[in-house]
Design a protein around this motif. Sequence first.
Motif, PDB file in Angstrom:
ATOM      1  N   ALA A  73       0.837  -1.199   0.000  1.00  0.00           N
ATOM      2  CA  ALA A  73       0.000   0.000   0.000  1.00  0.00           C
ATOM      3  C   ALA A  73       0.870   1.246   0.000  1.00  0.00           C
ATOM      4  O   ALA A  73       0.606   2.225  -0.714  1.00  0.00           O
ATOM      5  CB  ALA A  73      -0.919  -0.009   1.216  1.00  0.00           C
ATOM      6  N   LEU A 111      -0.790  -5.276  -6.696  1.00  0.00           N
ATOM      7  CA  LEU A 111      -1.749  -5.646  -5.657  1.00  0.00           C
ATOM      8  C   LEU A 111      -1.461  -7.016  -5.041  1.00  0.00           C
ATOM      9  O   LEU A 111      -2.259  -7.505  -4.242  1.00  0.00           O
ATOM     10  CB  LEU A 111      -3.169  -5.655  -6.236  1.00  0.00           C
ATOM     11  N   GLU A 149      -1.666  -7.522  -1.023  1.00  0.00           N
ATOM     12  CA  GLU A 149      -3.033  -7.329  -0.516  1.00  0.00           C
ATOM     13  C   GLU A 149      -3.973  -8.405  -1.058  1.00  0.00           C
ATOM     14  O   GLU A 149      -4.864  -8.886  -0.346  1.00  0.00           O
ATOM     15  CB  GLU A 149      -3.521  -5.935  -0.901  1.00  0.00           C
ATOM     16  N   TRP A 150      -3.770  -8.777  -2.298  1.00  0.00           N
ATOM     17  CA  TRP A 150      -4.565  -9.825  -2.937  1.00  0.00           C
ATOM     18  C   TRP A 150      -4.411 -11.134  -2.168  1.00  0.00           C
ATOM     19  O   TRP A 150      -5.397 -11.789  -1.821  1.00  0.00           O
ATOM     20  CB  TRP A 150      -4.078  -9.980  -4.371  1.00  0.00           C
ATOM     21  N   HIS A 152      -9.977  -2.223  -7.531  1.00  0.00           N
ATOM     22  CA  HIS A 152      -9.467  -2.183  -6.155  1.00  0.00           C
ATOM     23  C   HIS A 152     -10.224  -1.107  -5.386  1.00  0.00           C
ATOM     24  O   HIS A 152     -10.194   0.072  -5.750  1.00  0.00           O
ATOM     25  CB  HIS A 152      -7.970  -1.870  -6.153  1.00  0.00           C
ATOM     26  N   SER A 205     -10.850   0.780  -1.648  1.00  0.00           N
ATOM     27  CA  SER A 205     -10.196   0.987  -0.356  1.00  0.00           C
ATOM     28  C   SER A 205     -10.907   2.084   0.421  1.00  0.00           C
ATOM     29  O   SER A 205     -11.600   2.930  -0.154  1.00  0.00           O
ATOM     30  CB  SER A 205      -8.721   1.353  -0.553  1.00  0.00           C
ATOM     31  N   ARG A 260      -7.005   1.474   3.494  1.00  0.00           N
ATOM     32  CA  ARG A 260      -7.001   0.020   3.668  1.00  0.00           C
ATOM     33  C   ARG A 260      -7.858  -0.636   2.589  1.00  0.00           C
ATOM     34  O   ARG A 260      -8.930  -0.136   2.242  1.00  0.00           O
ATOM     35  CB  ARG A 260      -7.517  -0.356   5.061  1.00  0.00           C
ATOM     36  N   THR A 261      -7.391  -1.770   2.097  1.00  0.00           N
ATOM     37  CA  THR A 261      -8.107  -2.464   1.031  1.00  0.00           C
ATOM     38  C   THR A 261      -9.448  -2.978   1.526  1.00  0.00           C
ATOM     39  O   THR A 261      -9.531  -3.637   2.577  1.00  0.00           O
ATOM     40  CB  THR A 261      -7.288  -3.645   0.499  1.00  0.00           C
ATOM     41  N   ILE A 312     -11.239  -6.502  -3.854  1.00  0.00           N
ATOM     42  CA  ILE A 312     -10.591  -6.636  -5.156  1.00  0.00           C
ATOM     43  C   ILE A 312     -11.504  -7.481  -6.033  1.00  0.00           C
ATOM     44  O   ILE A 312     -11.915  -8.575  -5.639  1.00  0.00           O
ATOM     45  CB  ILE A 312      -9.204  -7.298  -5.045  1.00  0.00           C
ATOM     46  N   SER A 345     -12.305  -7.723   2.273  1.00  0.00           N
ATOM     47  CA  SER A 345     -11.594  -7.746   3.546  1.00  0.00           C
ATOM     48  C   SER A 345     -12.556  -8.076   4.684  1.00  0.00           C
ATOM     49  O   SER A 345     -13.761  -7.827   4.606  1.00  0.00           O
ATOM     50  CB  SER A 345     -10.938  -6.388   3.809  1.00  0.00           C
TER      51      SER A 345
END
Length: 421
Positions: free
Chosen positions: A16, A46, A49-50, A83, A85, A89-90, A93, A123
């Motif tokens: 990030a 990504l 995070e992914w 994406h 957020s 923060r994510t 996706i 998330s």
Amino acid sequence: MQTQKLDVAGMAVAAATHRDTASTASARSVAGAGIRVEIFDSMAPLEAEWRALEQDDLASLHQSYDWCTAWTETFRHPLAIVHGSFNGRTAFILPLEIIRTQGVRRAEFIGTRHSNINTGLFSAEYLETADNVLSASQQAEIAQALRGKADLMVLRNVPLDWRGRESPLASMPAVENQNHAFQLPFLGTFEATLKQVNAKRRRKKFKHQTRILNEKGGYEYVIAAPDQRDTLLDLFFRQKAVRFETAGLPDVFHDAPTQTALHRLLALRDDGQSYAALEMHALRLKGEHEGHIPAVAALSRKSDHVICQFASIDEALVPEASPGELLFWLMIERLHREGVALFDFGIGDQGYKRSWCPMETTQHDLILPISRIGHMAAFAQRGVTRAKTAIKANPRLYGFIQRLRARQGGSDASAEEAEKD
């Protein structure tokens, strides 16, 4: 290639920070309603995070990073990774690629033509919020971010409720997909599991099958070792090609990119038993037909959910023993011992699936128009899907149309129907 063991939390923070400082000229962002939406034309920025989001047991294997990589690096379709957020923060996706057909650009899940269930990636923080569905304003942000890249977004084979969790995508405009999916839940004991599907009849059939094969010299259940996986997958391609030709259907596995992507998936697995992108299983004969393989199946596993991605039989070998059915028994019996909770036969309504499955899952296609032509295409898409549903409810009409399409050389639509048959 093996899936990497990552410090996903730490890498997600680092990624990030990197994205905030690095150039992301290919990403378009829209801010509003607390959610920032970006579109990425590559997966790498990504990755951390992914991989963190895909740890969710209820997230589809088909949206995992490695699965998507196998398809994107083979087919090379343009990507439009959505994406979302909030507060840096994510939140989610959506791994999409752009498929152009008849002048219309569709943003679809990567490799959706060969996937059995799609969920997207969300998330835990997003899922735990009081309003954990994509709001109208968030959908508008996604559409705005995709403008110029796609005419509409079509998310196929999405269950609006999956294993007790409502999908965050359930708020989107939806039409029921013509194909349902079928599952066998595993209960405390194998006997209790079988009782869901007539244990007495199942055991009688199993004994009959094994007696026939033992009289011919016996059989063995094979889980392909690393040096056997590609050979078994190629055998599946050959067996399935015969089946499609006999039925007068287009062969959805015949093209080289599809075969290449599936071969790549064979190498994706963890060091334990909780993840395998594609694992080959087979029934191999002894005695009279020594070494011959009358049945092949490919399974995917993520945590306690196993999907039979595809299967084939050689109809010239011991058809009286129903080798395909026997292979399913052997796989299910073994997986029950290994702590699997759900055996998924995938989408497509067939008699053998109904005979095994007390659970039927309705899936939907979610359609979000973006451009003017996208609005027209969305109207047509809904009509086509509803028509397919009506046709598949009429077996004679469905069979006639499939044979007609095959004689005309096949099409993407007919190929998709053949695969999900």
